[in-house]
Design a protein around this motif. Structure first.
Motif, PDB file in Angstrom:
ATOM      1  N   ARG A   1      11.808 102.826  23.236  1.00 56.87           N
ATOM      2  CA  ARG A   1      10.482 103.375  22.922  1.00 56.87           C
ATOM      3  C   ARG A   1       9.810 102.577  21.809  1.00 56.87           C
ATOM      4  NH1 ARG A   1      13.965 107.614  24.128  1.00 56.87           N
ATOM      5  NH2 ARG A   1      13.215 108.965  25.828  1.00 56.87           N
ATOM      6  N   GLN A   2      10.593 102.171  20.829  1.00 56.25           N
ATOM      7  CA  GLN A   2      10.026 101.399  19.727  1.00 56.25           C
ATOM      8  C   GLN A   2       9.489 100.056  20.221  1.00 56.25           C
ATOM      9  OE1 GLN A   2       9.651 102.611  16.648  1.00 56.25           O
ATOM     10  NE2 GLN A   2       8.586 100.745  16.034  1.00 56.25           N
ATOM     11  N   ALA A   3      10.211  99.438  21.171  1.00 57.08           N
ATOM     12  CA  ALA A   3       9.749  98.149  21.709  1.00 57.08           C
ATOM     13  C   ALA A   3       8.430  98.300  22.447  1.00 57.08           C
ATOM     14  CB  ALA A   3      10.812  97.568  22.628  1.00 57.08           C
ATOM     15  N   LEU A   4       8.255  99.417  23.171  1.00 62.66           N
ATOM     16  CA  LEU A   4       6.997  99.637  23.884  1.00 62.66           C
ATOM     17  C   LEU A   4       5.851  99.879  22.910  1.00 62.66           C
ATOM     18  CD1 LEU A   4       5.430  99.896  26.448  1.00 62.66           C
ATOM     19  CD2 LEU A   4       6.231 102.250  26.692  1.00 62.66           C
ATOM     20  N   LEU A   5       6.109 100.611  21.838  1.00 68.97           N
ATOM     21  CA  LEU A   5       5.077 100.812  20.819  1.00 68.97           C
ATOM     22  C   LEU A   5       4.642  99.472  20.218  1.00 68.97           C
ATOM     23  CD1 LEU A   5       6.161 103.978  18.784  1.00 68.97           C
ATOM     24  CD2 LEU A   5       4.153 103.727  20.241  1.00 68.97           C
ATOM     25  N   GLU A   6       5.604  98.628  19.923  1.00 72.18           N
ATOM     26  CA  GLU A   6       5.277  97.314  19.365  1.00 72.18           C
ATOM     27  C   GLU A   6       4.484  96.479  20.356  1.00 72.18           C
ATOM     28  OE1 GLU A   6       9.046  95.756  18.272  1.00 72.18           O
ATOM     29  OE2 GLU A   6       9.323  97.146  16.588  1.00 72.18           O
ATOM     30  N   ARG A   7       4.791  96.639  21.629  1.00 74.48           N
ATOM     31  CA  ARG A   7       4.033  95.913  22.653  1.00 74.48           C
ATOM     32  C   ARG A   7       2.595  96.413  22.711  1.00 74.48           C
ATOM     33  NH1 ARG A   7       5.739  95.722  29.064  1.00 74.48           N
ATOM     34  NH2 ARG A   7       3.843  94.731  29.853  1.00 74.48           N
ATOM     35  N   MET A   8       2.393  97.722  22.590  1.00 75.69           N
ATOM     36  CA  MET A   8       1.034  98.275  22.589  1.00 75.69           C
ATOM     37  C   MET A   8       0.252  97.794  21.379  1.00 75.69           C
ATOM     38  SD  MET A   8       1.861 102.194  23.838  1.00 75.69           S
ATOM     39  CE  MET A   8       0.128 102.665  23.934  1.00 75.69           C
ATOM     40  N   GLN A   9       0.922  97.691  20.246  1.00 73.01           N
ATOM     41  CA  GLN A   9       0.235  97.195  19.044  1.00 73.01           C
ATOM     42  C   GLN A   9      -0.148  95.723  19.206  1.00 73.01           C
ATOM     43  OE1 GLN A   9       3.369  98.462  16.245  1.00 73.01           O
ATOM     44  NE2 GLN A   9       1.841  99.717  15.215  1.00 73.01           N
ATOM     45  N   ALA A  10       0.758  94.942  19.788  1.00 74.61           N
ATOM     46  CA  ALA A  10       0.466  93.520  19.988  1.00 74.61           C
ATOM     47  C   ALA A  10      -0.706  93.327  20.946  1.00 74.61           C
ATOM     48  CB  ALA A  10       1.706  92.803  20.514  1.00 74.61           C
ATOM     49  N   GLU A  11      -0.759  94.133  22.010  1.00 73.40           N
ATOM     50  CA  GLU A  11      -1.868  94.020  22.958  1.00 73.40           C
ATOM     51  C   GLU A  11      -3.187  94.421  22.320  1.00 73.40           C
ATOM     52  OE1 GLU A  11      -1.861  92.762  25.991  1.00 73.40           O
ATOM     53  OE2 GLU A  11       0.248  92.254  25.753  1.00 73.40           O
ATOM     54  N   SER A  12      -3.155  95.427  21.446  1.00 73.63           N
ATOM     55  CA  SER A  12      -4.378  95.845  20.756  1.00 73.63           C
ATOM     56  C   SER A  12      -4.902  94.717  19.861  1.00 73.63           C
ATOM     57  CB  SER A  12      -4.106  97.097  19.926  1.00 73.63           C
ATOM     58  OG  SER A  12      -5.264  97.508  19.229  1.00 73.63           O
ATOM     59  N   ARG A  13      -4.007  94.045  19.160  1.00 67.01           N
ATOM     60  CA  ARG A  13      -4.433  92.930  18.306  1.00 67.01           C
ATOM     61  C   ARG A  13      -5.026  91.795  19.138  1.00 67.01           C
ATOM     62  NH1 ARG A  13       0.446  94.324  15.532  1.00 67.01           N
ATOM     63  NH2 ARG A  13       1.591  92.746  16.737  1.00 67.01           N
ATOM     64  N   LYS A  14      -4.435  91.521  20.292  1.00 64.81           N
ATOM     65  CA  LYS A  14      -4.948  90.456  21.152  1.00 64.81           C
ATOM     66  C   LYS A  14      -6.362  90.764  21.631  1.00 64.81           C
ATOM     67  CE  LYS A  14      -0.472  88.909  22.948  1.00 64.81           C
ATOM     68  NZ  LYS A  14       0.383  88.806  24.169  1.00 64.81           N
ATOM     69  N   VAL A  15      -6.595  92.031  22.018  1.00 63.41           N
ATOM     70  CA  VAL A  15      -7.926  92.413  22.493  1.00 63.41           C
ATOM     71  C   VAL A  15      -8.967  92.208  21.397  1.00 63.41           C
ATOM     72  CG1 VAL A  15      -9.348  94.379  23.210  1.00 63.41           C
ATOM     73  CG2 VAL A  15      -7.109  94.023  24.249  1.00 63.41           C
ATOM     74  N   MET A  16      -8.644  92.636  20.180  1.00 65.10           N
ATOM     75  CA  MET A  16      -9.602  92.494  19.084  1.00 65.10           C
ATOM     76  C   MET A  16      -9.795  91.031  18.695  1.00 65.10           C
ATOM     77  SD  MET A  16     -11.828  93.692  17.155  1.00 65.10           S
ATOM     78  CE  MET A  16     -11.651  95.445  17.470  1.00 65.10           C
ATOM     79  N   GLU A  17      -8.734  90.235  18.743  1.00 62.02           N
ATOM     80  CA  GLU A  17      -8.854  88.810  18.407  1.00 62.02           C
ATOM     81  C   GLU A  17      -9.774  88.079  19.377  1.00 62.02           C
ATOM     82  OE1 GLU A  17      -4.877  87.413  18.381  1.00 62.02           O
ATOM     83  OE2 GLU A  17      -4.368  88.320  16.436  1.00 62.02           O
ATOM     84  N   ARG A  18      -9.777  88.512  20.633  1.00 60.89           N
ATOM     85  CA  ARG A  18     -10.675  87.877  21.613  1.00 60.89           C
ATOM     86  C   ARG A  18     -12.093  88.423  21.529  1.00 60.89           C
ATOM     87  NH1 ARG A  18      -5.933  88.272  25.056  1.00 60.89           N
ATOM     88  NH2 ARG A  18      -6.696  90.285  25.804  1.00 60.89           N
TER      89      ARG A  18
END
Length: 431
Positions: A219-236
């Motif tokens: 579960r922790q790995a999936l949360l970290e993946r969601m956070q990483a995807e959120s950062r990517k969206v904002m960076e673009r």
């Protein structure tokens, strides 16, 4: 008579009395003297004895040759066994728990009907490890997980499936507008995930989307993946924003996007709703958003569909945009990609107000006068809906059916403050 010889003792005309062969012609006389022909004598010779080292090497080579032939035949027959079709007649999902060794996995596969003989599976696994190491390939290692085994899968195919870790994948969807607390609770309730969650992530740091994951993922790995995807969206998205937005950082954009996310779920309205709040920020008007009232009261455990009372509107919290100027200190939910893009590229309008239209959308206005007219239309529509639902409510105790509830929140105008006369138009929205 003395010079005569018996017929059988007649001398060969070409042989002299001394036994030498005479020349038969003049040309032959000119040739060099030929050696006399010696009679062949045979003598008995004893066989030579072989050297011990040669005998040893000869035997060794013979043994190696036989061993190679025997090994080749055995490998050919063994490959045929591990490549033979398995006993499964239909697809089956097999769960290999963590910590199980080769023997336990082989016994489980035999029990599940995936293979016929666990000993043959172990031998095939060891043989595969040996051959992969010999040709320099990556080592083979059976891994835990959920595996979908196809019908008649051979032992070799099962070994490849488990060693490559091609586990069963499934989709998990997080809808836009969930709080981080809601996301964590959803993850805890999913039996396909494993592990504990260290802490609830910051609000607005997760990207709500559909993720394809493997069973057993932590579960922790999936949360970290969601956070990483959120950062990517904002960076673009941040570099592509409109110029002169009253937003100083990507963090402020996420805050406003979370408000837009909770205000409307319609894709054709997001840019206009975002434009209303952008225009209000430019004119130093309070945002006056209902969802900020609810989040200010309950934070991440907000019940979004509960009625809003007048006392709730007047309650001073850090997030209540009826009581604070500008943006709240944190997002009120996790906004989706579309809400983020709408905030960074709002519609080109001068609208400052919107009210529910009774059909799931909103009516927008640029002036307070037009907005109040829209509010009156909504009140008339609300009265009509209440009148239609009244007979159903009267019959509810008799038939035991709960009548549908339609509610509108009437927001009163906050007391005017000096220099802030433009704040606080009356807004009505159904919940």
């Amino acid at each position: 008579m003395r010079n005569r010889h018996p017929a059988d003792q007649r001398q060969d005309p070409y042989t002299s009395r001394t036994g030498r062969t005479l020349a038969r012609s003049a040309s032959e006389r000119m040739e060099p003297t030929r050696p006399t022909t010696r009679s062949r004598r045979y003598r008995h010779e004893e066989p030579r004895q072989s050297r011990p080292l040669l005998r040893f090497l000869n035997g060794l080579l013979t043994f190696v040759l036989l061993l190679m032939v025997l090994g080749g035949v055995t490998a050919y027959l063994f490959d045929g066994q591990i490549d033979a079709p398995g006993p499964l007649d239909k697809p089956k999902t097999v769960v290999i728990p963590k910590g199980e060794g080769t023997h336990e996995i082989a016994s489980r596969l035999e029990r599940e009907g995936v293979i016929r003989d666990r000993r043959l599976f172990i031998a095939g696994y060891l043989w595969t490890r040996l051959t992969t190491k010999s040709d320099g390939s990556r080592g083979v290692q059976l891994r835990a997980g959920d595996y979908s085994v196809k019908p008649n899968a051979s032992i070799r195919q099962v070994i490849e499936l488990l060693s490559e870790g091609r586990t069963v994948t499934y989709r998990i969807t997080f809808r836009e507008g969930l709080t981080s607390y809601d996301v964590v609770e959803k993850l805890k309730a999913d039996p396909g995930l494993s592990g504990e969650i260290d802490q609830v992530p910051p609000e607005g740091s997760l990207l709500p989307e559909t993720f394809v994951i493997e069973r057993g993922m932590t579960r922790q790995a999936l949360l970290e993946r969601m956070q990483a995807e959120s950062r990517k969206v904002m960076e673009r998205a941040w570099p592509l924003r409109k110029k002169d937005l009253p937003l100083k950082s990507p963090e402020e954009a996420i805050i406003l996007a979370s408000i837009v996310e909770k205000e409307t779920g319609r894709s054709d309205e997001r840019e206009r709703v975002a434009a209303v709040f952008i225009n209000r920020l430019r004119q130093n008007m309070r945002l006056q958003s209902d969802p900020t009232i609810l989040y200010g009261i309950s934070a991440g455990k907000t019940v979004w569909n509960r009625p809003i009372q007048r006392s709730d509107i007047a309650q001073k919290t850090l997030h209540n945009t009826y009581q604070i100027d500008g943006l709240p200190p944190t997002p009120i939910c996790n906004p989706g990609r579309a809400a983020i893009e709408a905030v960074l590229n709002p519609a080109d309008t001068k609208e400052l107000y919107f009210v529910a239209d009774g059909n799931g959308g909103h009516v927008f206005a640029e002036t307070l006068k037009d907005h109040n007219a829209n509010v009156q239309k909504w009140r008339a529509m609300e009265k009509e809906m209440k009148a239609k639902s009244a007979p159903m409510s009267a019959d509810a105790p008799a038939n035991g059916v709960n009548a549908p509830k339609t509610r509108a929140v009437i927001r009163t105008v906050p007391p005017k403050q000096p220099g802030n006369e433009s704040k606080g138009p009356e807004v009505i929205r159904p919940k």
